[in-house]
Design an enzyme around this catalytic site. Structure first.
Site, PDB file in Angstrom:
ATOM      1  N   ASP A 101       0.862  -1.180   0.000  1.00 24.46           N
ATOM      2  CA  ASP A 101       0.000   0.000   0.000  1.00 24.46           C
ATOM      3  C   ASP A 101       0.899   1.230   0.000  1.00 24.46           C
ATOM      4  OD1 ASP A 101      -2.360   1.442  -0.036  1.00 24.46           O
ATOM      5  OD2 ASP A 101      -3.083   0.718   1.894  1.00 24.46           O
ATOM      6  N   ASP A 102       0.316   2.373  -0.303  1.00 23.21           N
ATOM      7  CA  ASP A 102       1.095   3.605  -0.302  1.00 23.21           C
ATOM      8  C   ASP A 102       1.388   4.077   1.115  1.00 23.21           C
ATOM      9  OD1 ASP A 102      -1.579   4.271   0.229  1.00 23.21           O
ATOM     10  OD2 ASP A 102      -1.629   5.967  -1.160  1.00 23.21           O
ATOM     11  N   ASP A 105      -1.976   4.433   7.879  1.00 21.65           N
ATOM     12  CA  ASP A 105      -2.339   5.579   8.697  1.00 21.65           C
ATOM     13  C   ASP A 105      -2.731   5.087  10.087  1.00 21.65           C
ATOM     14  OD1 ASP A 105      -3.622   7.797   9.892  1.00 21.65           O
ATOM     15  OD2 ASP A 105      -4.275   8.574   7.971  1.00 21.65           O
TER      16      ASP A 105
END
Length: 168
Positions: A101-102, A105
Site C-alpha cells: 500500500d502507499d 495511517d
C-alpha cells in the site's frame, strides 16, 4: 485521521518513484515473493514499481474503501476480496505474498487485509505511528497529524510557505 492539518507532506511523482524504489531495495532481501497483493487504490502505483524492480509478475488487488471523502477515514468496506489463487500460495495464509500500500495511517486497512493473509509480508511506502506496528517494511515515517498529498491527487499549484510572510 482527522481532516488535513497544517502539516502537509506533498509528494511529487519523482519523489514517490524514488521512495517506491527504496522500498523495493528493502524488500529484495525479505522474499522471495511469488505474488503481490496491492491494496487499492493507493497500492497500485508502488505495486507496479516494486513488481518491476523485483521481477514479480503475479499482481492481484484487494479493494478496501476507507477514505470516503478524502478527509475523514470512515468505516472500512471490502469491495473486492483477494482471489482464491492468491490464498492458495504457500501455506494458504499468505506466506510468499507481498501486500503493498502507499501508506498505513491508523492501521485499520492493514488489519482487515492481514486477517485475510496473516502470514503475508506487509509493506508501505509511508507509515504513521498508529499503523506502523502492522507493517513489516516501510520507507518513511511521518507524524500522525501529517496529511500526505500524493501526486495522483494533486495538480500543479502554488504552495504557501510554512512560515507566513516569508514568500517572495
Amino acid at each position: 485521521m482527522a481532516a488535513p492539518s497544517d502539516k502537509a507532506f506533498p509528494v511529487s511523482w519523482d519523489q514517490f518513484h524514488r521512495d517506491a524504489r527504496a522500498l523495493a531495495w528493502r524488500l529484495a532481501g525479505a522474499g522471495p515473493f511469488e505474488a503481490i497483493v496491492c491494496i487499492t487504490r493507493g497500492g497500485l502505483v508502488p505495486a507496479a514499481i516494486v513488481a518491476r524492480e523485483l521481477g514479480i509478475r503475479l499482481i492481484e488487488t484487494v479493494c478496501v474503501a476507507s477514505y470516503h471523502d478524502y478527509h475523514e477515514q470512515g468505516s472500512l468496506q471490502v469491495l473486492k476480496d483477494v482471489a482464491p489463487s492468491i490464498r492458495a500460495i504457500g501455506d494458504g495464509r499468505g506466506r510468499g505474498v507481498l501486500v503493498l500500500d502507499d501508506l498505513t495511517d491508523t492501521g485499520k486497512t492493514a488489519q482487515v487485509v492481514r486477517a485475510m493473509l496473516p502470514d503475508a509480508h506487509f509493506a508501505t511506502v509511508y507509515a504513521k505511528p498508529a499503523g506502523r506496528p502492522l507493517i513489516d517494511t516501510f520507507v518513511t515515517e511521518v507524524s500522525q497529524d501529517t496529511w500526505i498529498y500524493f501526486p495522483w491527487d494533486m495538480g500543479l499549484s502554488y504552495q504557501a510557505p510554512i512560515q507566513p510572510g516569508t514568500s517572495g
